[in-house]
Design a protein around this motif. Sequence first.
Motif, mmCIF file in Angstrom:
data_model
loop_
_atom_site.group_PDB
_atom_site.id
_atom_site.type_symbol
_atom_site.label_atom_id
_atom_site.label_comp_id
_atom_site.label_asym_id
_atom_site.label_seq_id
_atom_site.Cartn_x
_atom_site.Cartn_y
_atom_site.Cartn_z
ATOM 1 N N MET A 1 -7.473 -16.807 42.206
ATOM 2 C CA MET A 1 -6.351 -16.456 43.080
ATOM 3 C C MET A 1 -6.253 -17.416 44.257
ATOM 4 O O MET A 1 -5.176 -17.855 44.653
ATOM 5 N N TYR A 2 -7.398 -17.729 44.839
ATOM 6 C CA TYR A 2 -7.513 -18.683 45.934
ATOM 7 C C TYR A 2 -8.990 -19.039 46.053
ATOM 8 O O TYR A 2 -9.855 -18.312 45.544
ATOM 9 N N PRO A 3 -9.348 -20.129 46.722
ATOM 10 C CA PRO A 3 -10.752 -20.496 46.866
ATOM 11 C C PRO A 3 -11.357 -19.905 48.134
ATOM 12 O O PRO A 3 -10.961 -20.259 49.246
ATOM 13 N N GLY A 4 -12.296 -18.990 47.981
ATOM 14 C CA GLY A 4 -12.906 -18.366 49.152
ATOM 15 C C GLY A 4 -14.256 -17.770 48.861
ATOM 16 O O GLY A 4 -14.518 -17.306 47.745
ATOM 17 N N VAL A 5 -15.118 -17.781 49.864
ATOM 18 C CA VAL A 5 -16.460 -17.202 49.775
ATOM 19 C C VAL A 5 -16.711 -16.394 51.037
ATOM 20 O O VAL A 5 -16.387 -16.835 52.139
ATOM 21 N N LEU B 1 -4.104 -20.511 57.624
ATOM 22 C CA LEU B 1 -2.762 -19.969 57.481
ATOM 23 C C LEU B 1 -2.068 -20.439 56.203
ATOM 24 O O LEU B 1 -0.910 -20.876 56.224
ATOM 25 N N PRO B 2 -2.742 -20.360 55.049
ATOM 26 C CA PRO B 2 -2.098 -20.763 53.802
ATOM 27 C C PRO B 2 -0.992 -19.776 53.443
ATOM 28 O O PRO B 2 -1.027 -18.605 53.817
ATOM 29 N N ALA B 3 -0.017 -20.237 52.678
ATOM 30 C CA ALA B 3 1.137 -19.404 52.356
ATOM 31 C C ALA B 3 0.750 -18.156 51.577
ATOM 32 O O ALA B 3 1.383 -17.107 51.728
ATOM 33 N N ASP B 4 -0.296 -18.234 50.745
ATOM 34 C CA ASP B 4 -0.631 -17.068 49.928
ATOM 35 C C ASP B 4 -1.298 -15.951 50.717
ATOM 36 O O ASP B 4 -1.158 -14.780 50.391
ATOM 37 N N HIS B 5 -2.067 -16.304 51.759
ATOM 38 C CA HIS B 5 -2.723 -15.326 52.631
ATOM 39 C C HIS B 5 -2.723 -15.925 54.038
ATOM 40 O O HIS B 5 -3.688 -16.585 54.439
ATOM 41 N N VAL B 6 -1.664 -15.692 54.769
ATOM 42 C CA VAL B 6 -1.473 -16.378 56.046
ATOM 43 C C VAL B 6 -2.593 -16.076 57.035
ATOM 44 O O VAL B 6 -2.899 -16.881 57.913
#
Length: 289
Positions: free
Chosen positions: A240-244, A56-61
Motif C-alpha cells: 500500500m505504501y512503504p512504512g515501518v 505529506l504524501p498524497a495517499d496518507h497526508v
Amino acid sequence: MSTDPTAVTEEPARLLVGATEVARYVVDPALDARHGPRPYLHPVRTLGGTVVTDALPADHVWHLGASLAVQDVDGVNLWGGRTYVRDVGYTWRDDHGRIVHTGWSRRSADLLAHQAEWRDPHGRVLLTERRRLAASAVTPDVWRLDLDSALTAPPDRSVRLGSPATNGRPGGAGYGGFFWRAAADGEPTVCTADAAGEEAVNGSTAPWLALAGIGPGGGAYTLVFAGLGPGDRWFVRTAMYPGVCAAFAFDRPAEIPAGTTRHGRYQVWIADGALPPDRCATLASDRRS
C-alpha cells in the motif's frame, strides 16, 4: 493552515555526519490539526544523498517522515487522519491533538535533544516527553540514527495507548509508535533474519528488520531498524505504501501508569545500496551508544 511540509514557525534543525547533512528535524510544523502536527525528520538522506523519507504524501497526508505518533492516546488522535472507531470504521472526528516542542536542551551538529508535550485538542497535556536524536558514522556508506524517547504520564492519572487494531480494525493494523514513512520508487522489500515479505514480517518481534528500496532519484538504499521495547511489535507496509513502525499497541493497549515513564530507544542504520541480510544482521548486532 498550510499543508506545505516546509512551512514552519521555527527553522528546522540539521543533523550532520562529518560535513554531510543527513537529516533535517522539523520541530514546529505549521500544519492543519488533522495532519497530527508533531516534530519529524525529513528529509533523511543516505551518505550518498538518496532521500529515504517521505512527508505529506498524497495517499496518507499525515505521514510525516520519521516521527513518534500514536492514533489513540486516551482517546486523542495524535497520528492524524481519520480515527478508527469500533463497529463504525474510519471516521473524521474533532479529536486531533498535537505534539508540541517546548524547548531545546542541546543542539549540535550530530546531537539534538529537546522537550515536548503531547496535548489534546484543548491544549491539556496528556504526556510530557524528553527526546534525543543522534547521528553517527558507521562506514563510508552507512550512518546510524539513534532516537531516545522518555514519555511521562501525569502524576494523577495513567495514560492508555491504543491503535486501530486495539479498537477493532482487523488485518494487523496495529500502527502507532516510532514510525518511518519511507520514500520508494516501486514496492520495497522487507525482511528479518528468518522471514521476508510484508505478510510474514508484520506483527513480528524480530530483533531487527530491514527495508530496501529505490529512492526518488534512482539510488538504492537499505534501512535497518532495531529497538523494540517490551510488548512492542513491528508494523510493516510495503504494498500500500512503504512504512515501518515500532508499534506500541499492536494487538493490545499499552499503559503508562500515573507518574511513570515509558522509555524507548530506537536505532536505524541508513545505508546506500541493497544490503544482504547477513550485513543487516551485523549492523544491528552493534547497538553501542
